[in-house]
Design a protein around this motif. Structure first.
Motif, PDB file in Angstrom:
ATOM      1  N   THR A  55      90.926 -39.341  81.202  1.00  0.00           N
ATOM      2  CA  THR A  55      90.665 -39.905  82.480  1.00  0.00           C
ATOM      3  C   THR A  55      90.044 -40.846  83.199  1.00  0.00           C
ATOM      4  N   GLN A 114      90.130 -37.986 100.938  1.00  0.00           N
ATOM      5  CA  GLN A 114      91.468 -37.759 101.426  1.00  0.00           C
ATOM      6  C   GLN A 114      92.212 -38.005 102.394  1.00  0.00           C
ATOM      7  N   SER A 126      93.971 -37.831  86.209  1.00  0.00           N
ATOM      8  CA  SER A 126      93.704 -36.842  84.732  1.00  0.00           C
ATOM      9  C   SER A 126      94.776 -37.341  84.310  1.00  0.00           C
ATOM     10  N   THR A 162      97.824 -36.330  86.943  1.00  0.00           N
ATOM     11  CA  THR A 162      97.444 -36.384  88.065  1.00  0.00           C
ATOM     12  C   THR A 162      96.423 -36.459  89.023  1.00  0.00           C
ATOM     13  N   THR A 173      93.340 -36.663  90.997  1.00  0.00           N
ATOM     14  CA  THR A 173      92.527 -35.670  92.317  1.00  0.00           C
ATOM     15  C   THR A 173      91.395 -36.620  93.367  1.00  0.00           C
ATOM     16  N   TYR A 174      90.945 -36.495  94.533  1.00  0.00           N
ATOM     17  CA  TYR A 174      90.449 -36.774  95.242  1.00  0.00           C
ATOM     18  C   TYR A 174      89.586 -36.505  95.976  1.00  0.00           C
TER      19      TYR A 174
END
Length: 118
Positions: free
Chosen positions: A33, A64, A52, A56, A58-59
């Motif tokens: 990550t 966002q 990740s 993927t 992630t926020y």
């Protein structure tokens, strides 16, 4: 010795933009990550955005639609494009990576200050 070298912080007016970069150097086999965290003044550290191991992204809820995380795998570098910055985005931003060598290890950059103020 693994190092995460950050750049791109500074002072910006509300509504402005900044781009942070973080380059990973040293000896490791893979990146599990990699992403950005921040510590606002007087508050706890929080996740901003991260890749990740499954690629993927992630926020964090508060960023966002304003922040975009990208990467250049050839350069082992990630970028955080921050748009429509708000005073509450003021924080020290830290690059984080979980890297795999003989085992998995967490690494942190030295931190870069982002100040959003008029």
């Amino acid at each position: 010795q693994v190092q995460l070298v950050e750049s791109g912080g500074g002072l910006v007016q509300p509504g402005g933009s900044l781009t942070l970069s973080c380059a990973a150097s040293g000896s490791y086999l893979d990146i599990n990550t990699m992403g950005w965290y921040r510590r606002p003044p007087g508050k706890q550290r929080e996740m901003v955005a991260a890749f990740s191991s499954g690629k993927t992204i992630t926020y964090g809820h508060s960023v966002q639609a304003r922040f975009t995380l990208s990467r250049d795998t050839a350069k082992n570098t990630i970028y955080l494009q921050m748009n429509n910055l708000k005073p509450e985005d003021t924080a020290v931003y830290y690059c984080h990576a979980n890297l795999f060598s003989s085992s998995t290890t967490d690494y942190w950059g030295q931190g870069t200050q982002v100040t959003v103020s008029s």
